[in-house]
Design a protein around this motif. Structure first.
Motif, short mmCIF file in Angstrom:
data_model
loop_
_atom_site.label_atom_id
_atom_site.label_comp_id
_atom_site.label_asym_id
_atom_site.label_seq_id
_atom_site.Cartn_x
_atom_site.Cartn_y
_atom_site.Cartn_z
N SER A 108 -3.58 8.01 -4.71
CA SER A 108 -3.34 9.30 -4.06
C SER A 108 -3.40 9.24 -2.54
O SER A 108 -2.90 10.13 -1.87
CB SER A 108 -4.34 10.34 -4.57
OG SER A 108 -5.66 9.92 -4.30
N SER A 109 -4.01 8.18 -2.00
CA SER A 109 -4.05 8.03 -0.54
C SER A 109 -3.96 6.56 -0.19
O SER A 109 -4.32 5.68 -0.99
CB SER A 109 -5.34 8.63 0.03
OG SER A 109 -6.44 7.82 -0.31
N GLY B 191 0.82 -1.21 0.00
CA GLY B 191 0.00 0.00 0.00
C GLY B 191 0.85 1.26 0.00
O GLY B 191 0.58 2.21 -0.72
N LYS B 192 1.90 1.28 0.81
CA LYS B 192 2.79 2.44 0.86
C LYS B 192 3.56 2.60 -0.45
O LYS B 192 3.79 3.72 -0.90
CB LYS B 192 3.76 2.32 2.03
CG LYS B 192 3.12 2.57 3.37
CD LYS B 192 4.13 2.50 4.49
CE LYS B 192 3.45 2.71 5.83
NZ LYS B 192 4.41 2.61 6.95
N LEU B 193 3.94 1.49 -1.06
CA LEU B 193 4.64 1.56 -2.34
C LEU B 193 3.74 2.17 -3.41
O LEU B 193 4.18 3.03 -4.17
CB LEU B 193 5.13 0.18 -2.78
CG LEU B 193 5.79 0.16 -4.15
CD1 LEU B 193 7.14 0.88 -4.11
CD2 LEU B 193 5.95 -1.25 -4.66
N LEU B 194 2.49 1.73 -3.46
CA LEU B 194 1.56 2.27 -4.45
C LEU B 194 1.41 3.77 -4.30
O LEU B 194 1.36 4.51 -5.28
CB LEU B 194 0.20 1.58 -4.33
CG LEU B 194 0.13 0.11 -4.74
CD1 LEU B 194 -1.23 -0.47 -4.38
CD2 LEU B 194 0.45 -0.08 -6.20
N LYS C 55 -6.70 -0.78 -0.98
CA LYS C 55 -7.55 -1.97 -1.01
C LYS C 55 -8.40 -2.00 -2.28
O LYS C 55 -8.51 -3.03 -2.94
CB LYS C 55 -8.44 -2.00 0.24
CG LYS C 55 -9.23 -3.26 0.39
CD LYS C 55 -9.98 -3.27 1.70
CE LYS C 55 -10.73 -4.57 1.89
NZ LYS C 55 -11.43 -4.62 3.17
N TRP C 56 -8.99 -0.86 -2.62
CA TRP C 56 -9.78 -0.79 -3.85
C TRP C 56 -8.91 -1.06 -5.07
O TRP C 56 -9.28 -1.85 -5.94
CB TRP C 56 -10.43 0.59 -3.98
CG TRP C 56 -10.98 0.81 -5.36
CD1 TRP C 56 -12.17 0.38 -5.84
CD2 TRP C 56 -10.31 1.46 -6.44
NE1 TRP C 56 -12.30 0.74 -7.16
CE2 TRP C 56 -11.16 1.40 -7.56
CE3 TRP C 56 -9.09 2.09 -6.58
CZ2 TRP C 56 -10.82 1.95 -8.78
CZ3 TRP C 56 -8.75 2.64 -7.80
CH2 TRP C 56 -9.61 2.57 -8.89
N TYR C 57 -7.75 -0.40 -5.16
CA TYR C 57 -6.88 -0.56 -6.32
C TYR C 57 -6.50 -2.03 -6.51
O TYR C 57 -6.57 -2.56 -7.62
CB TYR C 57 -5.61 0.29 -6.16
CG TYR C 57 -4.73 0.24 -7.40
CD1 TYR C 57 -4.93 1.13 -8.44
CD2 TYR C 57 -3.73 -0.72 -7.53
CE1 TYR C 57 -4.15 1.08 -9.59
CE2 TYR C 57 -2.94 -0.78 -8.67
CZ TYR C 57 -3.17 0.12 -9.69
OH TYR C 57 -2.41 0.05 -10.83
N LEU C 58 -6.12 -2.69 -5.42
CA LEU C 58 -5.69 -4.09 -5.52
C LEU C 58 -6.84 -5.03 -5.85
O LEU C 58 -6.60 -6.12 -6.38
CB LEU C 58 -4.99 -4.51 -4.23
CG LEU C 58 -3.66 -3.78 -3.99
CD1 LEU C 58 -3.16 -4.03 -2.58
CD2 LEU C 58 -2.62 -4.21 -5.02
N SER C 59 -8.07 -4.63 -5.58
CA SER C 59 -9.21 -5.47 -5.96
C SER C 59 -9.57 -5.29 -7.43
O SER C 59 -10.19 -6.17 -8.04
CB SER C 59 -10.42 -5.16 -5.08
OG SER C 59 -10.96 -3.88 -5.39
N GLU C 60 -9.17 -4.16 -8.02
CA GLU C 60 -9.51 -3.86 -9.41
C GLU C 60 -8.39 -4.13 -10.40
O GLU C 60 -8.64 -4.37 -11.58
CB GLU C 60 -9.92 -2.39 -9.53
CG GLU C 60 -11.17 -2.02 -8.76
CD GLU C 60 -12.43 -2.65 -9.34
OE1 GLU C 60 -12.54 -2.72 -10.58
OE2 GLU C 60 -13.29 -3.07 -8.54
#
Length: 80
Positions: free
Chosen positions: A25-26, A15-18, A31-36
């Motif tokens: 942006s936050s 999460g911190k790497l992303l 969690k949302w990004y990794l689910s999509e």
């Protein structure tokens, strides 16, 4: 695109790497990004935002790039 990400700790979470590489942006978006979207760590799919990534690892984010994690060597000014 290949990029090197330097960290000054023993590991960085996914999460911190992303957030660090401006994919999200936050931290709350991880969690949302990794689910999509698909993210690969050392060629294996990963969807846990708290996954610890250590120096020497490779993170592939399709359409964003390939990121190589390296330890930032601190220069403490001492000479042997």
């Amino acid at each position: 695109m290949k990029n090197i990400v330097y960290i000054d700790t023993d590991f960085i979470t996914l999460g911190k790497l992303l957030k660090h590489v401006n994919v999200i942006s936050s931290g709350g978006m991880a969690k949302w990004y990794l689910s999509e979207y698909t993210v690969l760590i050392d060629h294996e799919k990963e969807n846990r935002r708290g996954k610890k990534i250590y120096p020497g690892s490779m993170v592939e984010i399709p359409d964003e790039g390939v990121f190589f994690i390296q330890k930032q060597e601190s220069d403490n000014g001492s000479t042997p």
